[in-house]
Write a protein that holds these residues in place. Structure first.
Motif, short mmCIF file in Angstrom:
data_model
loop_
_atom_site.label_atom_id
_atom_site.label_comp_id
_atom_site.label_asym_id
_atom_site.label_seq_id
_atom_site.Cartn_x
_atom_site.Cartn_y
_atom_site.Cartn_z
N ASP A 304 0.84 -1.21 0.00
CA ASP A 304 0.00 0.00 0.00
C ASP A 304 0.87 1.25 0.00
N ILE A 307 2.40 1.78 -3.43
CA ILE A 307 1.41 2.35 -4.36
C ILE A 307 1.22 3.84 -4.08
N CYS A 311 1.89 6.89 -6.71
CA CYS A 311 0.90 7.94 -7.01
C CYS A 311 1.51 9.33 -6.79
N LYS A 376 -1.63 -4.61 -8.74
CA LYS A 376 -2.07 -3.31 -8.23
C LYS A 376 -0.95 -2.28 -8.35
N ALA A 380 -1.04 0.99 -10.82
CA ALA A 380 -0.91 2.34 -10.26
C ALA A 380 0.18 3.12 -11.00
N TYR A 423 -7.78 -2.85 -11.30
CA TYR A 423 -7.82 -2.06 -10.08
C TYR A 423 -7.75 -0.57 -10.44
N GLN A 426 -6.71 3.92 -8.44
CA GLN A 426 -5.90 3.85 -7.23
C GLN A 426 -5.24 5.18 -6.88
N CYS A 427 -4.97 5.97 -7.92
CA CYS A 427 -4.31 7.27 -7.71
C CYS A 427 -5.27 8.43 -7.94
#
Length: 430
Positions: A304, A307, A311, A376, A380, A423, A426-427
């Motif tokens: 997480d 990611i 971002c 994921k 991202a 996914y 995410q950003c």
């Protein structure tokens, strides 16, 4: 946000081979293509008119690493047992080096690979090559790689794929890493090596900047990953970029050729003054390499957090891309994480929770939770690059571990087509 500098003495790719290397030969990929049309460079951020910016479009690319420059961690089948640390010592010390190289060049990357890449929505390839392919004077390096670069350009043309020629190794070594061709001392800015580099770039530009290549060869990278510490002076590197750009533009008939400079680990924002100085419009570009695996700080992140950091690259990329084409010339799916049975992640290469798995395990053993977490992270990154840059190039088309594009397609940790998302958002991009 500036890209994290790589500390002196740290390679930008693994220095040893991971647990298992998977070959992409024989893999059958889905013949899917993106439904949307290809945008121009920075479709929302471009500050130039369409007439000024006759670009090849947004580049969704893959590197052809380990082919025309040997890298021990990628090319164990060629180097294993020879004692060679790089292509310099391989060429110098291995009695049958030339025949080994010829066999490698003929088989490692083929036209079928270009077609497989195109089938996933990839529209560009970045091809690393060493200076010695064009001038190996007073060196042990073996010539011949340029003939295979020529073949690759033809294969790419047949598939509708663009080519970016990347001078990955220059005289004296610009970084001392094995992927420059010569590990150890950094002598690029010593003696006549800078001028020799420019002379070689003029040769490359005169050939691949000719109009007969203009439909396919869209970029020429002056130098890959020159370090900004130790024996390299940053001001000298920037002066080289100016002089080499002017030399390439004078030698290339194709004035739409984008001349790219690696950011020298300074971050793309450190190069935004250059387009104005060079009066190049959108013809001077910068290449930044974004990995989250080499520093202690990155190794302490769970997925997480990886990611979230990816971002966070948006701002620096977008601000630079408004001024000049800004590319992510290298990135991968590799992080140092473990995944628990409930899908949560921790940092590290080992774990004690029953049923947990670490990314350091053999690719063949990766479970669905691991595949999902890598996907994921990859998605991202792709979202950030699509929104804020002029293109990207995954490292590499085949390689060990989470660096392998073909394996990513087959295992599902890279989307197919590359514009599809499992996914999304995410950003914060819809």
């Amino acid at each position: 946000m500036l890209v994290d500098c790589i500390p002196a003495g740290t390679s930008t790719k693994p220095t040893s081979t991971p647990t298992k290397s998977i070959s992409a030969s024989g893999n059958v990929l889905k013949a899917n293509h993106p439904a949307s049309s290809t945008p121009t460079y920075s479709s929302s951020n471009s500050t130039t008119s369409p007439a000024q910016n006759q670009s090849p479009g947004f580049l969704r690319g893959v590197n052809i690493g380990g082919w025309l420059i040997l890298e021990p961690w990628m090319n164990s089948d060629v180097i294993s047992g020879t004692g060679a640390a790089d292509e310099f010592t391989f060429s110098q010390n291995v009695p049958d080096a030339e025949s080994r190289l010829q066999n490698h060049w003929q088989s490692y990357f083929t036209e079928a690979d270009v077609q497989k890449l195109s089938a996933t929505g990839i529209n560009a390839i970045r091809i690393p090559i060493g200076f010695w392919a064009f001038d190996n004077s007073n060196t042990p390096y073996i010539k011949g790689a340029d003939a295979y670069l020529e073949k690759a350009i033809g294969w790419a043309r047949n598939a509708g794929v663009k080519v970016w020629v990347d001078l990955h190794g220059l005289p004296g070594s610009q970084n001392g890493f094995d992927h420059s061709g010569h590990a150890g001392a950094v002598d690029w800015q010593k003696g006549n090596n800078i001028q020799w580099s420019i002379d070689i770039l003029k040769t490359v530009a005169a050939k691949y900047g000719a109009q007969q290549y203009a439909d396919t060869v869209v970029g020429l990278e002056l130098v890959n990953e020159p370090i900004s510490w130790g024996d390299n002076n940053v001001d000298t590197t920037k002066q080289f970029a100016k002089d080499a750009y002017n030399a390439v533009k004078a030698a290339a008939a194709n004035q739409n050729l984008v001349v790219i400079m690696h950011d020298a680990f300074l971050g793309p924002s450190s190069w935004t003054a250059f387009p104005g100085q060079l009066n190049s419009g959108r013809r001077f570009g910068v290449d930044t390499h974004l990995y989250q695996i080499f520093t202690d700080a990155d190794k302490s992140l769970n997925q997480d957090q990886h990611i979230k950091k990816a971002c966070g690259w948006s701002s620096d990329l977008a601000s630079a891309n408004k001024v000049m084409p800004t590319f992510v010339g290298e990135f991968s799916g590799a992080t140092v994480i473990c995944v628990n049975p409930d899908g949560s992640t921790t940092a590290g290469e080992s774990c004690s929770t029953p049923g947990c798995q670490c990314q350091s395990a053999s690719v063949d053993s990766w479970n669905d939770n691991m595949i999902a977490q890598i996907r994921k992270y990859v998605e991202a990154q792709l979202d950030v690059f699509e929104q804020n840059s002029s293109g990207y190039f995954f490292w590499s088309f085949k390689a060990p571990w989470a660096w392998d594009f073909f394996e990513g397609i087959n295992k599902g940790f890279i989307p197919n087509p590359v514009t599809s998302r499992k996914y999304p958002n995410q950003c914060g991009y819809s």
